[in-house]
Design a protein around this motif. Structure first.
Motif, mmCIF file in Angstrom:
data_model
loop_
_atom_site.group_PDB
_atom_site.id
_atom_site.type_symbol
_atom_site.label_atom_id
_atom_site.label_comp_id
_atom_site.label_asym_id
_atom_site.label_seq_id
_atom_site.Cartn_x
_atom_site.Cartn_y
_atom_site.Cartn_z
ATOM 1 N N ASP A 54 1.128 -1.438 -0.056
ATOM 2 C CA ASP A 54 -0.234 0.539 -0.250
ATOM 3 C C ASP A 54 0.543 1.151 0.639
ATOM 4 N N THR A 55 0.373 1.984 -1.255
ATOM 5 C CA THR A 55 1.641 3.743 -1.353
ATOM 6 C C THR A 55 0.474 4.712 -1.813
ATOM 7 N N ALA A 56 1.394 5.702 -1.326
ATOM 8 C CA ALA A 56 0.357 6.422 -1.650
ATOM 9 C C ALA A 56 1.458 7.904 -3.091
ATOM 10 N N TYR A 57 0.826 9.186 -3.667
ATOM 11 C CA TYR A 57 1.543 10.081 -4.343
ATOM 12 C C TYR A 57 2.635 10.628 -3.758
ATOM 13 N N VAL A 58 1.515 10.946 -2.107
ATOM 14 C CA VAL A 58 2.045 11.913 -1.150
ATOM 15 C C VAL A 58 3.670 10.627 -0.321
ATOM 16 N N TYR A 59 3.501 9.777 -0.458
ATOM 17 C CA TYR A 59 4.324 8.913 0.825
ATOM 18 C C TYR A 59 5.550 9.359 0.661
ATOM 19 N N HIS A 60 6.364 9.831 2.121
ATOM 20 C CA HIS A 60 8.079 9.483 1.583
ATOM 21 C C HIS A 60 8.648 11.225 0.616
ATOM 22 N N GLY A 61 7.671 12.092 0.848
ATOM 23 C CA GLY A 61 7.960 13.386 -0.236
ATOM 24 C C GLY A 61 7.998 13.167 -1.479
ATOM 25 N N ARG A 300 2.104 12.444 8.850
ATOM 26 C CA ARG A 300 2.526 13.757 8.717
ATOM 27 C C ARG A 300 1.924 14.155 7.661
ATOM 28 N N TYR A 301 0.797 13.797 7.496
ATOM 29 C CA TYR A 301 -0.452 14.946 5.830
ATOM 30 C C TYR A 301 0.342 16.344 6.411
ATOM 31 N N CYS A 302 0.052 16.677 7.985
ATOM 32 C CA CYS A 302 0.334 18.525 8.239
ATOM 33 C C CYS A 302 1.697 19.110 7.559
ATOM 34 N N ILE A 303 2.548 18.278 7.837
ATOM 35 C CA ILE A 303 3.752 18.655 7.318
ATOM 36 C C ILE A 303 4.077 19.755 6.047
ATOM 37 N N PRO A 304 3.484 19.037 5.211
ATOM 38 C CA PRO A 304 3.709 20.133 3.628
ATOM 39 C C PRO A 304 3.090 21.210 3.643
ATOM 40 N N ASN A 305 1.694 21.299 4.473
ATOM 41 C CA ASN A 305 1.162 22.657 4.582
ATOM 42 C C ASN A 305 1.525 23.496 5.679
ATOM 43 N N CYS A 306 1.954 23.574 6.673
ATOM 44 C CA CYS A 306 2.982 24.290 7.415
ATOM 45 C C CYS A 306 3.739 25.437 6.557
ATOM 46 N N PRO A 307 3.486 26.644 6.074
ATOM 47 C CA PRO A 307 3.975 27.766 5.688
ATOM 48 C C PRO A 307 5.014 27.851 6.367
ATOM 49 N N GLN A 308 5.209 27.539 8.319
ATOM 50 C CA GLN A 308 6.732 27.284 8.927
ATOM 51 C C GLN A 308 7.066 26.929 9.385
ATOM 52 N N ILE A 312 5.347 19.623 13.488
ATOM 53 C CA ILE A 312 4.476 19.072 14.566
ATOM 54 C C ILE A 312 4.639 17.158 14.441
ATOM 55 N N PRO A 313 4.209 16.952 14.099
ATOM 56 C CA PRO A 313 4.272 15.460 14.923
ATOM 57 C C PRO A 313 5.200 15.028 15.701
ATOM 58 N N ASP A 314 6.762 15.526 15.488
ATOM 59 C CA ASP A 314 7.779 16.155 16.880
ATOM 60 C C ASP A 314 7.347 16.334 17.751
ATOM 61 N N ASN A 315 6.662 17.447 18.218
ATOM 62 C CA ASN A 315 6.358 18.859 18.813
ATOM 63 C C ASN A 315 4.994 17.924 19.548
ATOM 64 N N PHE A 316 3.866 16.979 19.523
ATOM 65 C CA PHE A 316 3.327 15.968 19.742
ATOM 66 C C PHE A 316 3.412 14.816 20.658
ATOM 67 N N GLU A 317 4.988 14.478 19.915
ATOM 68 C CA GLU A 317 5.402 13.035 20.543
ATOM 69 C C GLU A 317 6.344 13.710 21.439
ATOM 70 N N CYS A 352 -2.576 29.811 11.178
ATOM 71 C CA CYS A 352 -3.205 29.693 10.155
ATOM 72 C C CYS A 352 -4.067 28.524 9.803
ATOM 73 N N GLY A 353 -3.670 27.544 10.973
ATOM 74 C CA GLY A 353 -5.087 26.100 10.456
ATOM 75 C C GLY A 353 -4.904 25.597 8.928
ATOM 76 N N ALA A 354 -3.485 25.826 8.569
ATOM 77 C CA ALA A 354 -3.997 24.945 7.321
ATOM 78 C C ALA A 354 -3.233 24.460 7.577
ATOM 79 N N CYS A 355 -2.298 23.592 8.715
ATOM 80 C CA CYS A 355 -2.378 22.099 8.486
ATOM 81 C C CYS A 355 -3.301 20.709 9.167
ATOM 82 N N ALA A 356 -4.747 21.684 9.627
ATOM 83 C CA ALA A 356 -5.710 20.478 10.472
ATOM 84 C C ALA A 356 -6.881 20.396 9.494
ATOM 85 N N LYS A 357 -6.756 20.954 8.673
ATOM 86 C CA LYS A 357 -7.028 20.867 7.311
ATOM 87 C C LYS A 357 -6.724 19.499 6.612
ATOM 88 N N HIS A 358 -5.624 19.428 7.407
ATOM 89 C CA HIS A 358 -5.376 17.838 6.414
ATOM 90 C C HIS A 358 -5.108 16.786 7.234
#
Ligand code: NAP
Length: 377
Positions: A54-61, A300-308, A312-317, A352-358
Motif C-alpha cells: 500500500d503506497t500513495a502519491y504523497v508518501y515519503h515526499g 505527517r500529512y500536516c507537514i507539507p502544509n505548514c508555511p512555517q 508538528i508530529p515531533d512536537n506532539f510526540e 493559520c490552520g492550514a495544517c488542520a485541514k489535512h
C-alpha cells in the motif's frame, strides 16, 4: 501466510499487507528513503507471502511509489504482488486533474494497471468539492478503462460521513484506521461492522496506531507485563479476530518488525485470544483513555502544509512523552524540544490552520501546539 479475499474480483490477499509510508530514512528526513534496506525488506516480505503493498502519491515526499516500483521491477516480484496506491484528492482542482494524476501514478509505478486504487483520505469538505468536479462519473469511467483494477477509498471521518460515501456508489473496498484504542474514533467498530454488512471488504490501517501501541507508556506496559503478553501480538490478533477485515497494513521499517508480524500473521483467525486477553484489552483501553495524550499518529500529512515548517508530529510526540511519563522524561523532552531548530518548534506556529485541514485525525493542531508551547516554555 494466510490469505483472505478482497474486492469484487475476490482476489486472494495476504492477511498482512505492507504499508509503504514508514520506510527507513536517512537522517530522519522522510523524503530520503534508505533504498537498499527498503528493497530488501520488501523482497523478504514478498518471499514470505505478503502480496499486498500500500503506497500513495504523497508518501515519503513523493518517492514511495517510485521505490515500490523499483523493488517490484526486480525478479518476478511485480507478478507476485498487488499494488495499491491513492489519488491525492487535494491536488484535484479541475476535472482533467483526475486523469492526469492517475497517469502520473501509473508511470511512477511502471504498470499498466493499478490493482487497488483509493481516493486518499475522503473527508467531508473534499467529498463535496470532488462531487462538483464529477468524481462519481470519473470513478465509473476509470474502472471501465482498465487502468484501475478495484476502486475504493481511505477514510478518516465520522461514521455518518462513512454511510454517505458508501451509499453514493458501488465501491470495491474501504480502508479505515482501526485498532484497539480507536473503537470509538472515526469509523470505529460501528463502521467496520457497517462496511461488512454492506458487503464491502475492509482494509485496516494504523493497527498499532502508528507504532504507539507497540511502545506503551509505563502504566500500560505494566498491564501487559503482569499478564505476560506482548502488546503487538495482542493488538494484531485482536484485529484479525474481527469479521469482515480482509487485511491489516503495517508500516514495518526493520527486519525484526517484519519477522514478528509475519509470525503473528500465521496465527490470524478467530479464537486466538483468551477471555483473560480480553480482560487485559479492556484494562488497556481504560488506561489509555485516562492518560489521553494527543492522538497524533505521525502520518505527517500536516507537514507539507505548514508555511512555517513546524515539525508538528515531533512536537506532539515530545508533549505526549513528557505528559505520559513525567519525571525525567519531562526534562528530557523539554531539552529535546529546545534542541529543535526554532522554525520547527511549536512556538513558530502562526495559527493559520492550514495544517488542520489535512489532519486525518481532525486534530485542532494550532490549539494543541499552544499547549506544547505552554508545557515547554
Ligand atoms: N490512507 C490513509 O489515509 C493512511 C493513513 C495512515 C496510514 N496509511 C497506510 O497504512 C499503513 C499502515 O499504517 P501504519 O504504518 O500507521 O501502521 P502501524 O502498524 O500502526 O504503525 C507502523 C509502526 O508501528 C511500529 N511497528 C510495526 N510493527 C512492529 C513490531 N512488530 N514491533 C514493534 N513496533 C512495530 C513501527 O513503529 P516505529 O517506526 O516507531 O518503530 C512502525 O513504523 C501505512 O504504512 C500506510 O501505507 C494510510
Amino acid at each position: 501466510m494466510k490469505y483472505r479475499t478482497l474486492g469484487k474480483q475476490k482476489r486472494k490477499v495476504s492477511v498482512l499487507g505492507f504499508g509503504a509510508m514508514r520506510f527507513p530514512v536517512h537522517n530522519g528526513n522522510d523524503a530520503e528513503i534508505q533504498r537498499e534496506p527498503t528493497i530488501q525488506l520488501l523482497h523478504r516480505a514478498i518471499d514470505a507471502g505478503i502480496n499486498y503493498i500500500d503506497t500513495a502519491y504523497v508518501y515519503h515526499g513523493g518517492h514511495s511509489e517510485q521505490l515500490v516500483a523499483e523493488a517490484l521491477s526486480q525478479g518476478n516480484y511485480r507478478h507476485q504482488t498487488y499494488v495499491a496506491t491513492k489519488l491525492p484528492i487535494w491536488n484535484v482542482q479541475k476535472p482533467s486533474d483526475f486523469d492526469q494524476l492517475l497517469d502520473e501514478q501509473l508511470r511512477n509505478l511502471r504498470t499498466e494497471q493499478i490493482d487497488f486504487y483509493l481516493l486518499h483520505c475522503l473527508q467531508r469538505p473534499e467529498w463535496n468539492r470532488l462531487l462538483q468536479l464529477g468524481l462519481l462519473e470519473w470513478c465509473d469511467r476509470v474502472v471501465k478503462s482498465g487502468k484501475v483494477g478495484e476502486l475504493g477509498f481511505s477514510f478518516h471521518d465520522s461514521f455518518e460521513m462513512l454511510e454517505e460515501i458508501v451509499h453514493a456508489r458501488d465501491w470495491s473496498f474501504c480502508q479505515v484506521q482501526y485498532n484497539l484504542v480507536n473503537e470509538h474514533t472515526q469509523a470505529g467498530t460501528r463502521g467496520v461492522e457497517f462496511l461488512h454488512h454492506q458487503g464491502l471488504d475492509v482494509i485496516v490501517m494504523e493497527p498499532l496506531l502508528g507504532g504507539t501501541l507497540a511502545a506503551p507508556p509505563e502504566p500500560i506496559a505494566k498491564l501487559y507485563a503482569e499478564a505476560g503478553r506482548d502488546p503487538v501480538e495482542i493488538a494484531l490478533l485482536w484485529l484479525w479476530e474481527k469479521q469482515g477485515i480482509s487485511l491489516l497494513l503495517s508500516g514495518m521499517n526493520t527486519t525484526e518488525q517484519l519477522e514478528q508480524n509475519l509470525r503473528l500473521a500465521d496465527m490470524a483467525g478467530e479464537g486466538k485470544l483468551t477471555p483473560s486477553d480480553y480482560e487485559l484489552i479492556a484494562a488497556v483501553q481504560q488506561t489509555y483513555e485516562k492518560l489521553s495524550p494527543i492522538p497524533c499518529t505521525k502520518c505527517r500529512y500536516c507537514i507539507p502544509n505548514c508555511p512555517q515548517g513546524v515539525a508538528i508530529p515531533d512536537n506532539f510526540e515530545m508533549y505526549n512523552n513528557a505528559q505520559t511519563f513525567g519525571g525525567s522524561n519531562l526534562v528530557l523532552n523539554h531539552n529535546l524540544y529546545h534542541l529543535l531548530p526554532s522554525a520547527q518548534q511549536a512556538s513558530s506556529c502562526i495559527q493559520c490552520g492550514a495544517c488542520a485541514k489535512h489532519c486525518p485525525q481532525s486534530l485542532p493542531i494550532p490549539e494543541l501546539l499552544e499547549k506544547v508551547v505552554k508545557l515547554f516554555a
